[in-house]
Design a protein around this motif. Structure first.
Motif, PDB file in Angstrom:
ATOM      1  N   SER A  81       0.844  -1.194   0.000  1.00 44.18           N
ATOM      2  CA  SER A  81       0.000   0.000   0.000  1.00 44.18           C
ATOM      3  C   SER A  81       0.877   1.241   0.000  1.00 44.18           C
ATOM      4  O   SER A  81       2.006   1.228   0.513  1.00 44.18           O
ATOM      5  N   GLN A  82       0.347   2.305  -0.602  1.00 41.58           N
ATOM      6  CA  GLN A  82       1.062   3.563  -0.692  1.00 41.58           C
ATOM      7  C   GLN A  82       0.128   4.697  -0.334  1.00 41.58           C
ATOM      8  O   GLN A  82      -1.075   4.653  -0.622  1.00 41.58           O
ATOM      9  N   SER A  83       0.696   5.718   0.285  1.00 43.91           N
ATOM     10  CA  SER A  83      -0.112   6.890   0.614  1.00 43.91           C
ATOM     11  C   SER A  83       0.755   8.143   0.537  1.00 43.91           C
ATOM     12  O   SER A  83       1.964   8.084   0.783  1.00 43.91           O
ATOM     13  N   PRO A  84       0.148   9.280   0.175  1.00 47.29           N
ATOM     14  CA  PRO A  84      -1.209   9.373  -0.358  1.00 47.29           C
ATOM     15  C   PRO A  84      -1.287   8.805  -1.768  1.00 47.29           C
ATOM     16  O   PRO A  84      -0.257   8.554  -2.377  1.00 47.29           O
ATOM     17  N   ARG A  85      -2.467   8.577  -2.288  1.00 47.25           N
ATOM     18  CA  ARG A  85      -2.591   8.122  -3.665  1.00 47.25           C
ATOM     19  C   ARG A  85      -2.358   9.270  -4.643  1.00 47.25           C
ATOM     20  O   ARG A  85      -1.859   9.054  -5.750  1.00 47.25           O
ATOM     21  N   TYR A  86      -2.733  10.464  -4.232  1.00 49.86           N
ATOM     22  CA  TYR A  86      -2.547  11.657  -5.068  1.00 49.86           C
ATOM     23  C   TYR A  86      -1.982  12.768  -4.189  1.00 49.86           C
ATOM     24  O   TYR A  86      -2.396  12.926  -3.045  1.00 49.86           O
ATOM     25  N   LYS A  87      -1.040  13.522  -4.778  1.00 53.01           N
ATOM     26  CA  LYS A  87      -0.449  14.633  -4.045  1.00 53.01           C
ATOM     27  C   LYS A  87      -0.211  15.775  -5.021  1.00 53.01           C
ATOM     28  O   LYS A  87       0.406  15.574  -6.083  1.00 53.01           O
ATOM     29  N   VAL A  88      -0.717  16.937  -4.681  1.00 51.42           N
ATOM     30  CA  VAL A  88      -0.452  18.136  -5.464  1.00 51.42           C
ATOM     31  C   VAL A  88       0.407  19.043  -4.617  1.00 51.42           C
ATOM     32  O   VAL A  88       0.074  19.316  -3.455  1.00 51.42           O
ATOM     33  N   ARG A 112       4.733   7.611   1.280  1.00 50.38           N
ATOM     34  CA  ARG A 112       4.879   6.456   2.169  1.00 50.38           C
ATOM     35  C   ARG A 112       4.584   5.162   1.438  1.00 50.38           C
ATOM     36  O   ARG A 112       3.683   5.094   0.600  1.00 50.38           O
ATOM     37  N   CYS A 113       5.336   4.124   1.813  1.00 51.57           N
ATOM     38  CA  CYS A 113       5.113   2.784   1.266  1.00 51.57           C
ATOM     39  C   CYS A 113       5.049   1.780   2.408  1.00 51.57           C
ATOM     40  O   CYS A 113       5.973   1.717   3.235  1.00 51.57           O
ATOM     41  N   ASP A 114       3.977   0.991   2.429  1.00 52.24           N
ATOM     42  CA  ASP A 114       3.867  -0.120   3.364  1.00 52.24           C
ATOM     43  C   ASP A 114       4.023  -1.415   2.569  1.00 52.24           C
ATOM     44  O   ASP A 114       3.111  -1.793   1.829  1.00 52.24           O
ATOM     45  N   PRO A 115       5.138  -2.110   2.712  1.00 54.35           N
ATOM     46  CA  PRO A 115       5.347  -3.330   1.912  1.00 54.35           C
ATOM     47  C   PRO A 115       4.525  -4.489   2.459  1.00 54.35           C
ATOM     48  O   PRO A 115       3.919  -4.390   3.538  1.00 54.35           O
ATOM     49  N   ILE A 116       4.535  -5.572   1.729  1.00 58.59           N
ATOM     50  CA  ILE A 116       3.904  -6.798   2.210  1.00 58.59           C
ATOM     51  C   ILE A 116       4.667  -7.261   3.450  1.00 58.59           C
ATOM     52  O   ILE A 116       5.907  -7.255   3.468  1.00 58.59           O
ATOM     53  N   SER A 117       3.925  -7.645   4.475  1.00 63.94           N
ATOM     54  CA  SER A 117       4.542  -8.039   5.739  1.00 63.94           C
ATOM     55  C   SER A 117       5.570  -9.146   5.537  1.00 63.94           C
ATOM     56  O   SER A 117       5.293 -10.153   4.866  1.00 63.94           O
ATOM     57  N   GLY A 118       6.761  -8.928   6.078  1.00 62.86           N
ATOM     58  CA  GLY A 118       7.803  -9.946   5.985  1.00 62.86           C
ATOM     59  C   GLY A 118       8.700  -9.817   4.770  1.00 62.86           C
ATOM     60  O   GLY A 118       9.711 -10.517   4.673  1.00 62.86           O
ATOM     61  N   HIS A 119       8.334  -8.950   3.847  1.00 61.73           N
ATOM     62  CA  HIS A 119       9.181  -8.781   2.663  1.00 61.73           C
ATOM     63  C   HIS A 119      10.442  -7.996   3.037  1.00 61.73           C
ATOM     64  O   HIS A 119      10.371  -6.890   3.553  1.00 61.73           O
TER      65      HIS A 119
END
Lengths: 110, 116
Positions: B5-12, B22-29
């Motif tokens: 998951s990444q946030s925000p999806r849009y940024k101006v 921000r990036c939240d990787p797959i748990s354990g990766h």
């Protein structure tokens, strides 16, 4: 910088027809992969072919690799409207990073 | 299970502003990658982490770009004094790590950055 060229840049076909996309690259590779990208599902891995393989199949997808010509092709058979997307080849060399081509935009008309 | 998951999806952002993606990787990766995708182009590699160690930052276009992954999970890509040419989609990918083999990268949805 991009690894190489993909052609065609854009392709428009009728549903049920086959679509062929080509990719060329510049350096030696460990493997080559194809990805699909559309606004709904982001970048999705389709298939991986290793440098010692020449052809690979997965469902309606067929990938070929010619390391002597540094080129690969992706064939999608019996295309569907849902196949409409951008398709990218990406190579992996000695490291882990993916080096992408510029992509082919495929439009399948129903 | 949950993907990347990444946030925000849009940024101006206005030119000159700092942004943090921000990036939240797959748990354990163990492995985490950042890519930049300009309009109409394929993604281009920016940087790579293995756990908290930044092993490759050769793709960062300038010293205005900085990435960190302090605890080996969540990562932040920071762009200082944004310029119009920074406008792009920033993609994060994560993979497990298995020595001696290739590990598939799983991509997040990206953050679309527009610099005015």
């Amino acid at each position: 910088s991009q690894q190489g060229e993909e052609d065609p840049q854009a392709l428009s076909i009728q549903e049920g027809e086959n679509a062929t996309m080509n990719c060329s690259y510049k350096t030696s590779i460990n493997n080559l992969q194809w990805y699909r990208q559309n606004s709904g599902r982001g970048l999705v891995h389709l298939i991986l072919i290793r440098s010692n393989e020449r052809e690979k199949h997965s469902g309606r997808l067929r990938v070929t690799l010619d390391t002597s010509k540094k080129s690969s092709s992706l064939l999608i058979t019996a295309s569907r409207a849902a196949d409409t997307a951008s398709y990218f080849c990406a190579t992996v060399g000695n490291g882990n990073k993916l080096v992408f081509g510029a992509g082919t935009i495929l439009r399948v008309k129903s | 299970g949950a993907g990347v998951s990444q946030s925000p999806r849009y940024k101006v952002a206005k030119r000159g502003q700092d942004v943090a993606l921000r990036c939240d990787p797959i748990s354990g990766h163990v492995s985490l990658f950042w890519y930049q995708q300009a309009l109409g182009q394929g993604p281009e590699f920016l940087t790579y982490f293995q756990n908290e160690a930044q092993l490759d930052k050769s793709g960062l276009p300038s010293d205005r770009f900085f990435a960190e992954r302090p605890e080996g999970s969540v990562s932040t890509l920071k762009i200082q004094r944004t310029q119009q040419e920074d406008s792009a989609v920033y993609l994060c990918a994560s993979s497990a790590y298995r020595a001696g083999g290739y590990n598939e990268q799983f991509f997040g949805p990206g953050t679309r950055l527009t610099v005015l």
